[in-house]
Design an enzyme around this catalytic site. Structure first.
Site, short mmCIF file in Angstrom:
data_model
loop_
_atom_site.label_atom_id
_atom_site.label_comp_id
_atom_site.label_asym_id
_atom_site.label_seq_id
_atom_site.Cartn_x
_atom_site.Cartn_y
_atom_site.Cartn_z
N GLY A 124 1.28 -1.25 -0.33
CA GLY A 124 -0.04 -0.29 -0.21
C GLY A 124 0.84 1.19 -0.78
N GLU A 127 -1.98 6.53 -2.92
CA GLU A 127 -2.80 7.52 -1.30
C GLU A 127 -3.66 7.76 -2.53
OE1 GLU A 127 -1.38 9.27 1.51
OE2 GLU A 127 0.13 7.40 2.16
N GLY A 131 0.41 9.48 -6.34
CA GLY A 131 0.34 7.87 -6.55
C GLY A 131 1.59 8.25 -7.44
N GLN A 341 -8.44 -4.80 -34.05
CA GLN A 341 -8.90 -4.35 -35.60
C GLN A 341 -9.44 -5.19 -36.42
OE1 GLN A 341 -10.17 -1.33 -36.21
NE2 GLN A 341 -10.87 -1.06 -38.37
N GLY A 345 -15.86 -6.83 -35.60
CA GLY A 345 -16.72 -7.10 -34.67
C GLY A 345 -16.97 -7.59 -33.72
N GLU A 368 2.19 1.01 -11.75
CA GLU A 368 3.26 0.54 -11.08
C GLU A 368 4.59 2.04 -12.21
OE1 GLU A 368 5.69 -2.56 -10.11
OE2 GLU A 368 4.00 -3.26 -9.60
N GLU A 372 4.78 8.34 -18.02
CA GLU A 372 5.68 10.04 -18.01
C GLU A 372 6.85 9.62 -16.76
OE1 GLU A 372 2.30 9.36 -18.04
OE2 GLU A 372 1.95 10.46 -19.60
C1 LIG Z 1 -5.38 -1.51 -11.51
C2 LIG Z 1 -4.26 -0.25 -10.47
C3 LIG Z 1 -3.64 -1.47 -9.31
C4 LIG Z 1 -2.78 -0.73 -8.73
N1 LIG Z 1 -2.32 -1.53 -8.08
C5 LIG Z 1 -0.94 -0.92 -7.21
C6 LIG Z 1 -0.85 -1.01 -5.41
O1 LIG Z 1 -1.33 -2.54 -5.42
N2 LIG Z 1 -0.18 -0.55 -4.76
C7 LIG Z 1 -0.18 0.92 -4.68
O2 LIG Z 1 0.22 1.07 -4.30
N3 LIG Z 1 -0.47 1.69 -6.09
C8 LIG Z 1 -1.66 0.90 -7.63
N4 LIG Z 1 -1.88 1.80 -8.17
C9 LIG Z 1 -1.93 2.54 -7.85
C10 LIG Z 1 -0.98 3.20 -9.81
O3 LIG Z 1 0.81 3.02 -8.89
C11 LIG Z 1 -1.44 5.29 -9.75
O4 LIG Z 1 -2.30 4.96 -10.11
C12 LIG Z 1 -0.55 5.40 -10.32
O5 LIG Z 1 1.41 5.09 -9.64
C13 LIG Z 1 -0.67 6.46 -10.36
O6 LIG Z 1 -0.46 7.34 -9.46
P1 LIG Z 1 -1.83 8.16 -9.44
O7 LIG Z 1 -3.32 7.43 -10.41
O8 LIG Z 1 -2.05 9.15 -8.50
O9 LIG Z 1 -1.64 9.43 -10.85
P2 LIG Z 1 -1.00 11.02 -11.47
O10 LIG Z 1 0.25 10.61 -10.05
O11 LIG Z 1 -2.28 11.70 -10.22
O12 LIG Z 1 -0.40 11.70 -12.52
C14 LIG Z 1 -2.24 11.50 -12.88
C15 LIG Z 1 -1.26 12.26 -14.67
O13 LIG Z 1 -0.59 12.82 -14.54
C16 LIG Z 1 0.55 12.37 -15.09
N5 LIG Z 1 2.17 13.16 -13.95
C17 LIG Z 1 2.55 12.58 -12.72
N6 LIG Z 1 3.53 13.61 -12.19
C18 LIG Z 1 3.59 14.50 -13.28
C19 LIG Z 1 5.19 14.91 -13.84
N7 LIG Z 1 5.78 15.32 -12.94
N8 LIG Z 1 5.62 15.28 -15.45
C20 LIG Z 1 5.12 14.53 -16.21
N9 LIG Z 1 3.26 14.25 -15.84
C21 LIG Z 1 2.90 13.98 -14.78
C22 LIG Z 1 1.06 11.10 -14.52
O14 LIG Z 1 1.53 10.70 -16.09
C23 LIG Z 1 -0.20 10.90 -15.65
O15 LIG Z 1 -0.60 10.78 -16.52
C24 LIG Z 1 -2.86 0.55 -8.58
C25 LIG Z 1 -3.59 1.43 -9.95
C26 LIG Z 1 -4.38 0.64 -10.94
C27 LIG Z 1 -4.80 1.16 -11.26
#
Ligand SMILES: Cc1cc2nc3c(=O)[nH]c(=O)nc-3n(C[C@H](O)[C@H](O)[C@H](O)COP(=O)(O)OP(=O)(O)OC[C@H]3O[C@@H](n4cnc5c(N)ncnc54)[C@H](O)[C@@H]3O)c2cc1C
Length: 386
Positions: A124, A127, A131, A341, A345, A368, A372
């Site tokens: 975990g 948050e 992320g 593609q 369908g 993970e 970006e």
């Molecule tokens: C199905 C699923 C399973 C997951 N499993 C886990 C898990 O087991 N444990 C865990 O801890 N997490 C888990 N995650 C979380 C996942 O790792 C995060 O969603 C991911 O790292 C992106 O973080 P965020 O969603 O907060 O996006 P954000 O960090 O809010 O990013 C939003 C967008 O902004 C871009 N961005 C952010 N900062 C910058 C920057 N400095 N320059 C350019 N672009 C930027 C990002 O690339 C993205 O396109 C999981 C997510 C999903 C959807």
């Protein structure tokens, strides 16, 4: 560097390939449609020793390494990504932190059951407000001076494997103090499932990975013993960076598998489906699309095996892991789009595996570390400060 598999790894590859075709393929579509966790399949993966692949035999593991894990993930994801991500998260995020940073007692307590698949571990980090910027962790853990226990408060989101009937623990990152410069000091703490105050929400409704478990977790004055600290106090940030570096190789192998699965399905379909009096695969437009898909899957395979070989050899692998993750996830999305593609369908019908692959591909560019973030890491490794 020779990127062909050793006889042992080739045998493992064949075993997992057979399992994926004989056991996973016939059943997983129904689990996926029902958004149900495939306990029966996961139990069988445990019996095969897949959850213990990269861990020492003395803790119940198979004595393999990250290459072995990648080979298994690739073969599973060729058929289905929900089971592959369940294995990836269970091994790379659930058990690996304990293997790398745990005390002898923590290893003996947790690893044997994690390796056998009897229990699953989760990690975990993410948050609701952090992320990519995981240093912005708001979850806190303070020591109770009277008992020495950690008292944890906060929320984690999107956590894989965190709410199944067999989830045994989640390792959470939490702020445990402040550095002299005011920045937060982050530590990692093991929270066993069922600890009072630790609440697991209902599963999310997701676009893909529908037969895998992803939940939001909340911690309200959750108390765990002092000895549940994983690794050194204040080293949690450095530890999770290491975990994520390695995890990227595993995700890259998984993405390669999905990309290859798209090729497999497309070749079969292009031979079977007739239009204008001949198989659609007789058209060069279709042949070239499939040839490009194969080229991309092959290149992605070389990339993740290169990163894994460096890790196994104890060499620096950060840049290569980020390259492999970025490339393989990009081409997995490409291949899934092209395979859909080619299926016309029928590609939009959930009963066809390519529909599942299309839905499962997008998350590979997000989880993970987003694409970006991978580019940021690669640029940093090239000496470009940000
Ligand atoms: C199905 C699923 C399973 C997951 N499993 C886990 C898990 O087991 N444990 C865990 O801890 N997490 C888990 N995650 C979380 C996942 O790792 C995060 O969603 C991911 O790292 C992106 O973080 P965020 O969603 O907060 O996006 P954000 O960090 O809010 O990013 C939003 C967008 O902004 C871009 N961005 C952010 N900062 C910058 C920057 N400095 N320059 C350019 N672009 C930027 C990002 O690339 C993205 O396109 C999981 C997510 C999903 C959807």
């Amino acid at each position: 560097m020779d990127h062909r598999l050793s006889p042992e790894l080739e045998e493992l590859r064949r075993t997992v390939e057979e399992f994926a075709h004989d056991v996973v393929a016939p059943k997983i579509g129904d689990y996926y449609e029902r958004h149900e966790f495939p306990y029966e399949i996961v139990r069988e993966m445990g019996r095969m020793g897949l959850f213990g692949l990269p861990f020492p035999e003395e803790y119940g593991g198979m004595g393999g390494d990250y290459l072995a894990l990648g080979v298994a993930l690739e073969e599973l994801a060729r058929v289905d990504s929900s089971v592959a991500i369940t294995l990836e998260a269970g091994v790379s995020l659930g058990a690996m932190p304990i293997h790398l940073f745990g005390t002898e007692e923590q290893k003996r307590r947790w690893l044997p059951r994690l390796c056998s698949g009897e229990i699953l571990g989760a990690f975990g980090l993410t948050e609701p407000d952090g992320g990519s910027d995981a240093g912005a962790t708001r979850t806190t853990a303070r020591r109770d001076p009277a008992t020495g226990e950690w008292v944890i408060n906060g929320t984690k989101c999107f956590i894989t494997n965190s709410g199944t009937d067999i989830t045994g623990l989640v390792t959470v990152t939490a702020v445990t103090g402040r550095k002299p410069d005011g920045r937060p000091e982050i530590s990692a703490i093991i929270v066993p499932s069922g600890t009072p105050g630790f609440t697991v929400a209902a599963p999310y409704s997701k676009v893909g990975w529908n037969a895998s478990d992803t939940r939001e977790l909340s911690f309200a004055d959750v108390r765990v013993p002092a000895e549940n600290l994983l690794g050194e106090e204040g080293r949690g940030y450095a530890q999770f960076l290491r975990i994520l570096d390695e995890g990227r190789i595993a995700i890259a192998a998984l993405a390669t598998g999905l990309a290859q699965g798209c090729v497999d399905e497309s070749v079969t379909y292009a031979k079977e489906r007739h239009a204008f009096g001949r198989p659609i695969g007789a058209n060069q437009a279709i042949q070239f699309k499939i040839a490009d898909m194969e080229m991309k899957a092959h290149t992605a395979r070389l990339a993740w095996r290169d990163a894994a070989s460096r890790l196994v050899a104890g060499e620096p692998f950060k840049k290569e892991a980020a390259l492999a993750k970025l490339y393989s996830s990009t081409i997995a999305v490409d291949n899934a789009r092209d395979a859909t593609q080619i299926h016309g369908g029928y590609g939009f019908m959930n009963e066809y595996p390519v529909a599942r692959m299309w839905r499962d591909s997008k998350i590979l560019e997000i989880g993970e570390g987003t694409s970006e973030v991978q580019r940021m890491l690669i640029a940093r490794e090239l000496g470009l400060a940000g």
